[in-house]
Design an enzyme around this catalytic site. Structure first.
Site, PDB file in Angstrom:
ATOM      1  N   GLY A 150       0.820  -1.203   0.000  1.00 31.81           N
ATOM      2  CA  GLY A 150       0.000   0.000   0.000  1.00 31.81           C
ATOM      3  C   GLY A 150       0.854   1.254   0.000  1.00 31.81           C
ATOM      4  O   GLY A 150       2.051   1.225   0.301  1.00 31.81           O
ATOM      5  N   CYS A 151       0.230   2.388  -0.345  1.00 31.47           N
ATOM      6  CA  CYS A 151       0.975   3.639  -0.503  1.00 31.47           C
ATOM      7  C   CYS A 151       1.428   4.221   0.834  1.00 31.47           C
ATOM      8  O   CYS A 151       2.587   4.617   0.986  1.00 31.47           O
ATOM      9  CB  CYS A 151       0.144   4.650  -1.288  1.00 31.47           C
ATOM     10  SG  CYS A 151      -1.533   4.882  -0.668  1.00 31.47           S
ATOM     11  N   TYR A 152       0.523   4.279   1.815  1.00 33.99           N
ATOM     12  CA  TYR A 152       0.926   4.757   3.140  1.00 33.99           C
ATOM     13  C   TYR A 152       2.041   3.877   3.706  1.00 33.99           C
ATOM     14  O   TYR A 152       2.975   4.358   4.347  1.00 33.99           O
ATOM     15  CB  TYR A 152      -0.257   4.728   4.111  1.00 33.99           C
ATOM     16  CG  TYR A 152      -1.169   5.921   4.055  1.00 33.99           C
ATOM     17  CD1 TYR A 152      -0.680   7.217   4.182  1.00 33.99           C
ATOM     18  CD2 TYR A 152      -2.550   5.764   3.928  1.00 33.99           C
ATOM     19  CE1 TYR A 152      -1.526   8.315   4.168  1.00 33.99           C
ATOM     20  CE2 TYR A 152      -3.408   6.854   3.910  1.00 33.99           C
ATOM     21  CZ  TYR A 152      -2.892   8.128   4.028  1.00 33.99           C
ATOM     22  OH  TYR A 152      -3.737   9.214   4.019  1.00 33.99           O
ATOM     23  N   VAL A 153       1.918   2.587   3.469  1.00 33.01           N
ATOM     24  CA  VAL A 153       2.899   1.642   4.009  1.00 33.01           C
ATOM     25  C   VAL A 153       4.277   1.914   3.418  1.00 33.01           C
ATOM     26  O   VAL A 153       5.283   1.954   4.130  1.00 33.01           O
ATOM     27  CB  VAL A 153       2.484   0.186   3.701  1.00 33.01           C
ATOM     28  CG1 VAL A 153       3.390  -0.784   4.425  1.00 33.01           C
ATOM     29  CG2 VAL A 153       1.029  -0.040   4.082  1.00 33.01           C
ATOM     30  N   ALA A 155       5.617   4.663   2.037  1.00 36.99           N
ATOM     31  CA  ALA A 155       6.253   5.886   2.521  1.00 36.99           C
ATOM     32  C   ALA A 155       6.680   5.757   3.977  1.00 36.99           C
ATOM     33  O   ALA A 155       7.786   6.167   4.358  1.00 36.99           O
ATOM     34  CB  ALA A 155       5.303   7.071   2.355  1.00 36.99           C
TER      35      ALA A 155
END
Length: 351
Positions: A150-153, A155
């Protein structure tokens, strides 16, 4: 050339996959699938893709046998649940699958049930390889099923990993990840919260104690640290189209208590010295999401707050590229033994 298909091409991540594949020297797009736009040329769904050689491809309805006959690898840009069912059918027919949904990311069945419900292909859940090359490169080689992160993960983990791997963060105090996302992270399906009138001039936290990426972040931080990491994760929606900014706060261990900003940046830069898509900024410089737009890069800046006694790391990515489609292509490059940077050399757009 490796033949690839994009299933779920009508979403933002599907369109990004086509854009990246169009510039990839080792991949050939042979099929695009999207139930809602089946029968239309791809360029009619996304006019900007008319500039690629794939604009005339006709969007198909999903047919596992037809896909297996026309492609070797399938990227799945589908909602969770649907992705698992499609993956099972394609794997049975000998294809490799890179799934951009959350269906195969979590190792814990209990966490998956708590955040997503019952799994639609539980026998495959344990066999998937987590698709973050910076952490799982060796496991990815020749994998059959890849779970793109995932994207939040992405970063957050790329920002926090050096602090944990190098023993700089005090695990007893936990880690705080204060994260901001552009509205494209919510997908292309219309919703009230992503309307311009709702999101255009404001910024707000959401799902502070219930975001689905939280157990995924905890899982990967535990992988790096070798022990559970107590995480406070606060996501925010901000009025921009693309980008993730993750600002990570941690208390230093005794061994790191005397570090200054220059020393912290030096340690992080050494940790990522051989990573092709992670760049660490010099002391005194912090990243902006504008610095990575349209690219597969992660930019990291760091500082030491000597007054408060905290380590601070800021990490930025484009949520649709390094946070989704670009990372999926990067992982597939590793799987296939291609150069990891193949098709991903785009310089960020600025301004």
């Amino acid at each position: 050339m490796v033949r690839v298909a994009v299933v779920g091409v009508t979403g933002y991540t599907g369109a990004e996959l086509v854009r990246l594949i169009a510039g990839h020297p080792g991949l050939e797009l042979t099929a695009v699938v999207g139930r809602s736009e089946a029968g239309k040329p791809l360029a009619a769904v996304y006019p900007h893709l008319a500039t690629t050689r794939y604009g005339a491809l006709v969007v198909q309805a999903f047919d596992a046998a037809a896909l297996a006959a026309s492609a070797d690898v399938a990227f799945l840009g589908l909602p969770h649940g649907a992705a698992a069912e499609h993956a099972a059918q394609l794997l049975e027919r000998g294809m490799r699958v890179v799934d951009l949904s959350a269906d195969f990311r979590l190792r814990s069945e209990e966490d998956f049930r708590a955040f997503y419900g019952e799994h639609h292909a539980p026998s495959l859940q344990k066999s998937a390889v987590y698709g973050m090359p910076e952490l799982h490169r060796n496991e990815l080689r020749d994998a059959r099923l890849v779970a793109a992160p995932g994207c939040y993960v992405t970063a957050t983990v790329l920002g926090a990993a050096p602090l944990l791997a190098l023993g700089l963060a005090d695990l007893r105090a936990g880690i705080l990840a204060d994260c901001k996302s552009g509205v494209s992270g919510a997908g292309r399906t219309p919703s009230v919260g992503s309307l311009f009138a709702e999101a255009g001039e404001g910024m707000s936290p959401y799902k502070v104690d219930a975001h689905r990426h939280r157990p995924e972040i905890e899982q990967e931080l535990r992988h790096v640290a070798g022990a559970p990491v107590r995480l406070t994760f606060v996501p925010h929606l901000v009025p921009m189209t693309r980008g993730i900014l993750a600002t990570i706060y941690a208390d230093p261990t005794d061994a790191a208590r005397d570090l200054d900003t220059a020393g912290l940046v030096e340690r992080i830069a050494a940790h990522y010295e051989n990573e092709p898509f992670v760049r660490v900024l010099p002391p005194g410089q912090l990243p902006s999401t504008t610095m990575v737009r349209g690219s597969n890069f992660c930019l990291i800046g760091a500082a030491v707050d000597r007054r408060a006694g905290r380590l601070i790391v800021a990490s930025v990515i484009d949520n649709l590229v390094k946070g989704a489609s670009g990372q999926a292509v990067q992982a597939l490059n590793v799987v296939l033994g291609l150069p990891e940077t193949a098709g991903l050399g785009q310089v960020p757009l600025y301004p």
